[in-house]
Design a protein around this motif. Structure first.
Motif, mmCIF file in Angstrom:
data_model
loop_
_atom_site.group_PDB
_atom_site.id
_atom_site.type_symbol
_atom_site.label_atom_id
_atom_site.label_comp_id
_atom_site.label_asym_id
_atom_site.label_seq_id
_atom_site.Cartn_x
_atom_site.Cartn_y
_atom_site.Cartn_z
ATOM 1 N N ARG A 1 0.830 -1.411 -0.049
ATOM 2 C CA ARG A 1 -0.186 -0.166 -0.050
ATOM 3 C C ARG A 1 0.817 1.361 0.107
ATOM 4 O O ARG A 1 1.772 1.414 0.258
ATOM 5 N N PRO A 2 0.299 2.395 -0.462
ATOM 6 C CA PRO A 2 1.103 3.688 -0.447
ATOM 7 C C PRO A 2 1.773 3.976 1.167
ATOM 8 O O PRO A 2 1.044 3.429 2.026
ATOM 9 N N ALA A 3 2.758 4.558 0.880
ATOM 10 C CA ALA A 3 3.639 4.599 2.391
ATOM 11 C C ALA A 3 2.576 5.161 3.538
ATOM 12 O O ALA A 3 2.827 4.843 4.566
ATOM 13 N N LEU B 1 4.188 0.288 -3.388
ATOM 14 C CA LEU B 1 4.306 0.093 -4.848
ATOM 15 C C LEU B 1 3.517 1.097 -5.617
ATOM 16 O O LEU B 1 3.462 1.166 -6.736
ATOM 17 N N ILE B 2 3.064 1.975 -4.404
ATOM 18 C CA ILE B 2 1.979 3.181 -5.182
ATOM 19 C C ILE B 2 2.530 4.297 -4.523
ATOM 20 O O ILE B 2 2.624 4.353 -3.308
ATOM 21 N N GLU B 3 2.789 5.424 -5.077
ATOM 22 C CA GLU B 3 2.963 6.826 -4.600
ATOM 23 C C GLU B 3 1.991 7.640 -4.707
ATOM 24 O O GLU B 3 1.381 7.937 -5.803
ATOM 25 N N ALA C 1 -6.060 9.893 -9.869
ATOM 26 C CA ALA C 1 -5.850 9.449 -11.235
ATOM 27 C C ALA C 1 -4.295 9.148 -11.472
ATOM 28 O O ALA C 1 -3.425 9.286 -10.477
ATOM 29 N N ASP C 2 -4.172 8.144 -12.375
ATOM 30 C CA ASP C 2 -2.899 7.439 -12.534
ATOM 31 C C ASP C 2 -1.813 8.477 -13.138
ATOM 32 O O ASP C 2 -2.397 9.692 -13.494
ATOM 33 N N ARG D 1 -1.782 9.008 -8.414
ATOM 34 C CA ARG D 1 -1.409 7.820 -8.098
ATOM 35 C C ARG D 1 -0.109 7.272 -8.947
ATOM 36 O O ARG D 1 -0.650 7.099 -10.435
ATOM 37 N N ARG D 2 0.902 6.956 -8.569
ATOM 38 C CA ARG D 2 1.958 6.765 -9.709
ATOM 39 C C ARG D 2 2.990 5.587 -9.142
ATOM 40 O O ARG D 2 3.004 5.202 -7.930
#
Length: 206
Positions: free
Chosen positions: A12-14, A36-38, A145-146, A176-177
């Motif tokens: 999950r995001p930090a 694995l998502i920022e 949005a990605d 989200r990137r």
């Protein structure tokens, strides 16, 4: 109950991974954060400030995550009253809404002991009320949005609202990137794969 010596890598995001790590460790399961998502703010927040002008005309705002709450509420105009309902799919979003100052009586989120936390659970909670709204009420869905600007998440709830005669608008509050992984992180990922550690994925993007 004995647990395997394998570790769980939480992707999950930090901002959200650590809570999962702590819960797993408390249950006797070795875990570590491996985002694995920022989550990043928008380069231009002017469109968000424009969206806020329409908030007083909304019956409800649906936030897809605590991140959506944080980034959208950061652009709230000073003095603007929060009169609409605020929806979310889980307790994390409910906590973020209360922390941002949304009146608890106007928050609609599945309870902490609900069997699931998703759009279906939220719709089960609000659909009876929605079906008694006057025609053409409006709901704003706040989401991310990605990296290519494509909306993240599903449109299932938007479809149910439209079927109920509700006008649905959507806005992007954050990006989200994929994070840029350092050499040490890449080495840790290869090690985890080689030794059979477990990976916790909460999204297809990860």
């Amino acid at each position: 109950m004995a647990h395997s010596a394998r570790r769980v890598l939480v992707t999950r995001p930090a901002g959200q991974a650590q809570a999962w790590v702590q819960a797993l460790c408390a249950a006797g399961i070795a875990a570590e954060a491996f985002p694995l998502i920022e989550i990043a703010p928008l380069a231009d927040t002017a469109p968000l400030r424009q969206v806020w002008r329409a908030v007083p005309d909304c019956a409800a705002l649906m936030f897809v995550s605590a991140n959506a709450v944080a980034h959208f509420m950061a652009e709230r105009p000073a003095g603007l009253a929060l009169q609409a309902q605020a929806w979310g799919t889980g307790p994390g979003t409910a906590e973020a809404l209360q922390a941002a100052g949304w009146p608890p009586a106007q928050i609609r989120c599945p309870a902490t002991d609900a069997p699931r936390f998703d759009s279906e659970a939220l719709w089960a909670l609000v659909q009876a009320e929605v079906r008694h709204w006057p025609p053409a009420r409006r709901v704003l869905i706040v989401r991310g949005a990605d990296g290519e600007g494509q909306l993240a998440g599903r449109d299932w709830l938007a479809q149910r609202l439209a079927e109920a005669g509700v006008q649905v608008a959507q806005c992007v509050a954050y990006a989200r990137r994929a994070p840029a992984l350092a050499a040490a992180a890449l080495a840790r990922a290869r090690q985890a794969l080689a030794q059979g550690d477990w990976w916790l994925f909460s999204s297809s993007e990860a």
